[in-house]
Scaffold this motif. Structure first.
Motif, PDB file in Angstrom:
ATOM      1  N   ASP A  50       0.823  -1.213   0.000  1.00 36.52           N
ATOM      2  CA  ASP A  50       0.000   0.000   0.000  1.00 36.52           C
ATOM      3  C   ASP A  50       0.856   1.261   0.000  1.00 36.52           C
ATOM      4  O   ASP A  50       0.544   2.229  -0.693  1.00 36.52           O
ATOM      5  CB  ASP A  50      -0.947   0.011   1.201  1.00 36.52           C
ATOM      6  CG  ASP A  50      -2.070  -0.999   1.069  1.00 36.52           C
ATOM      7  OD1 ASP A  50      -2.327  -1.488  -0.055  1.00 36.52           O
ATOM      8  OD2 ASP A  50      -2.700  -1.311   2.103  1.00 36.52           O
ATOM      9  N   GLU A  51       1.923   1.258   0.779  1.00 38.49           N
ATOM     10  CA  GLU A  51       2.809   2.425   0.836  1.00 38.49           C
ATOM     11  C   GLU A  51       3.469   2.688  -0.515  1.00 38.49           C
ATOM     12  O   GLU A  51       3.495   3.824  -0.998  1.00 38.49           O
ATOM     13  CB  GLU A  51       3.881   2.241   1.907  1.00 38.49           C
ATOM     14  CG  GLU A  51       3.355   2.281   3.328  1.00 38.49           C
ATOM     15  CD  GLU A  51       4.374   1.825   4.362  1.00 38.49           C
ATOM     16  OE1 GLU A  51       4.107   2.082   5.548  1.00 38.49           O
ATOM     17  OE2 GLU A  51       5.409   1.226   4.007  1.00 38.49           O
ATOM     18  N   VAL A  52       3.994   1.639  -1.121  1.00 33.26           N
ATOM     19  CA  VAL A  52       4.661   1.798  -2.407  1.00 33.26           C
ATOM     20  C   VAL A  52       3.649   2.174  -3.483  1.00 33.26           C
ATOM     21  O   VAL A  52       3.912   3.042  -4.328  1.00 33.26           O
ATOM     22  CB  VAL A  52       5.444   0.527  -2.789  1.00 33.26           C
ATOM     23  CG1 VAL A  52       6.052   0.652  -4.184  1.00 33.26           C
ATOM     24  CG2 VAL A  52       6.533   0.236  -1.767  1.00 33.26           C
ATOM     25  N   SER A  53       2.469   1.566  -3.452  1.00 33.96           N
ATOM     26  CA  SER A  53       1.423   1.870  -4.439  1.00 33.96           C
ATOM     27  C   SER A  53       0.959   3.313  -4.350  1.00 33.96           C
ATOM     28  O   SER A  53       0.669   3.938  -5.372  1.00 33.96           O
ATOM     29  CB  SER A  53       0.216   0.942  -4.252  1.00 33.96           C
ATOM     30  OG  SER A  53       0.563  -0.368  -4.572  1.00 33.96           O
ATOM     31  N   GLU A  55       2.736   5.851  -3.479  1.00 37.96           N
ATOM     32  CA  GLU A  55       3.804   6.718  -3.987  1.00 37.96           C
ATOM     33  C   GLU A  55       4.038   6.547  -5.482  1.00 37.96           C
ATOM     34  O   GLU A  55       4.284   7.519  -6.195  1.00 37.96           O
ATOM     35  CB  GLU A  55       5.095   6.414  -3.236  1.00 37.96           C
ATOM     36  CG  GLU A  55       6.262   7.279  -3.663  1.00 37.96           C
ATOM     37  CD  GLU A  55       7.512   6.913  -2.893  1.00 37.96           C
ATOM     38  OE1 GLU A  55       8.480   6.472  -3.535  1.00 37.96           O
ATOM     39  OE2 GLU A  55       7.499   7.055  -1.653  1.00 37.96           O
ATOM     40  N   ASP A  56       3.983   5.308  -5.965  1.00 39.21           N
ATOM     41  CA  ASP A  56       4.327   5.030  -7.364  1.00 39.21           C
ATOM     42  C   ASP A  56       3.472   3.891  -7.921  1.00 39.21           C
ATOM     43  O   ASP A  56       3.955   2.787  -8.162  1.00 39.21           O
ATOM     44  CB  ASP A  56       5.812   4.682  -7.456  1.00 39.21           C
ATOM     45  CG  ASP A  56       6.328   4.635  -8.876  1.00 39.21           C
ATOM     46  OD1 ASP A  56       5.531   4.794  -9.831  1.00 39.21           O
ATOM     47  OD2 ASP A  56       7.547   4.421  -9.046  1.00 39.21           O
ATOM     48  N   PRO A  57       2.176   4.167  -8.133  1.00 35.95           N
ATOM     49  CA  PRO A  57       1.286   3.099  -8.599  1.00 35.95           C
ATOM     50  C   PRO A  57       1.682   2.508  -9.954  1.00 35.95           C
ATOM     51  O   PRO A  57       1.502   1.312 -10.184  1.00 35.95           O
ATOM     52  CB  PRO A  57      -0.089   3.768  -8.660  1.00 35.95           C
ATOM     53  CG  PRO A  57       0.176   5.233  -8.694  1.00 35.95           C
ATOM     54  CD  PRO A  57       1.481   5.445  -7.989  1.00 35.95           C
ATOM     55  N   ALA A  58       2.248   3.322 -10.838  1.00 37.64           N
ATOM     56  CA  ALA A  58       2.632   2.816 -12.156  1.00 37.64           C
ATOM     57  C   ALA A  58       3.733   1.757 -12.050  1.00 37.64           C
ATOM     58  O   ALA A  58       3.694   0.743 -12.746  1.00 37.64           O
ATOM     59  CB  ALA A  58       3.085   3.967 -13.053  1.00 37.64           C
ATOM     60  N   PRO A  71      11.981  -3.653  -9.191  1.00 38.40           N
ATOM     61  CA  PRO A  71      11.872  -2.480  -8.331  1.00 38.40           C
ATOM     62  C   PRO A  71      13.217  -1.749  -8.339  1.00 38.40           C
ATOM     63  O   PRO A  71      14.257  -2.375  -8.562  1.00 38.40           O
ATOM     64  CB  PRO A  71      11.590  -3.064  -6.938  1.00 38.40           C
ATOM     65  CG  PRO A  71      11.133  -4.449  -7.174  1.00 38.40           C
ATOM     66  CD  PRO A  71      11.765  -4.897  -8.453  1.00 38.40           C
ATOM     67  N   PRO A  72      13.228  -0.433  -8.118  1.00 45.95           N
ATOM     68  CA  PRO A  72      14.500   0.303  -8.124  1.00 45.95           C
ATOM     69  C   PRO A  72      15.533  -0.361  -7.209  1.00 45.95           C
ATOM     70  O   PRO A  72      15.289  -0.565  -6.027  1.00 45.95           O
ATOM     71  CB  PRO A  72      14.115   1.694  -7.606  1.00 45.95           C
ATOM     72  CG  PRO A  72      12.643   1.808  -7.880  1.00 45.95           C
ATOM     73  CD  PRO A  72      12.096   0.420  -7.776  1.00 45.95           C
TER      74      PRO A  72
END
Length: 150
Positions: A50-53, A55-58, A71-72
Motif C-alpha cells: 500500500d505504501e509503495v502503491s 507513492e508510485d502506482p505505475a 523495483p528500483p
C-alpha cells in the motif's frame, strides 16, 4: 541403472501474528541454499505494498504485470526465477527442506514446470505449508494432493 533423485520440500514461513501488513523484504537468506533466498525488492524493502502503491502506482502495476521489470535497485521476477532455477538444478541428490519465502516457491514451480514467467503471480502459496518438487534426469515434477493429517 537407477538415477539419483533430488527432492525439495519447500517449507514456507508462517506470517507473523503481530504483522497485519506484509512488508517487502531484502531477500531473506536461506542458510545452506543461498540461491533460494527471498527476492531482493531494492528500495521497496521494509515498506508495504500500500505504501509503495500510494507513492508510485505505475511501478507497482508494471512489477505485477511485467516479469522483466525490477523495483528500483531490486530484482525482477524473471531474475528471481532464473536464480531459484539455477539453485534447484545445482542441488545434489537427496532430500532438501529449505525454509523459504512464498515467492521462492512460486519461482521454483515456474522453473520446474517450464511455465512462462507471467504465471508467477497466478500461483497462490499458503504460509506455513510444504510444497514438494522431485527431479531426476534434468526434469522436475510437482507433488500435489498431500493427504490430510487425521
Amino acid at each position: 541403472m537407477k538415477s539419483a533423485v533430488v527432492r525439495v520440500q519447500f517449507v514456507t514461513r508462517p506470517f507473523g501474528a503481530a504483522s497485519r501488513q506484509i512488508r517487502f523484504g531484502h531477500g531473506a537468506p536461506c542458510p545452506g541454499h543461498e540461491g533460494l533466498s527471498g527476492p531482493d525488492t531494492g528500495e521497496w524493502a521494509g515498506r508495504t505494498l500500500d505504501e509503495v502503491s500510494a507513492e508510485d502506482p505505475a511501478s507497482v502495476q508494471r512489477w505485477l504485470s511485467d516479469p522483466e521489470f525490477a523495483p528500483p535497485g531490486g530484482e525482477s521476477v524473471s531474475a528471481l526465477i532464473a536464480r531459484v532455477g539455477a539453485a534447484l538444478d545445482g542441488l545434489p541428490p537427496g532430500t532438501h527442506r529449505p525454509v523459504v519465502e512464498q515467492a521462492v516457491v512460486r519461482a521454483g514451480v515456474v522453473h520446474a514446470l517450464e511455465l512462462p514467467a507471467a504465471a508467477f503471480w497466478r500461483l497462490d502459496v499458503r504460509p506455513d505449508t510444504t510444497t514438494t518438487l522431485t527431479g531426476r534426469l534434468g526434469r522436475w515434477n510437482l507433488q500435489l494432493g498431500r493427504p490430510l493429517d487425521p
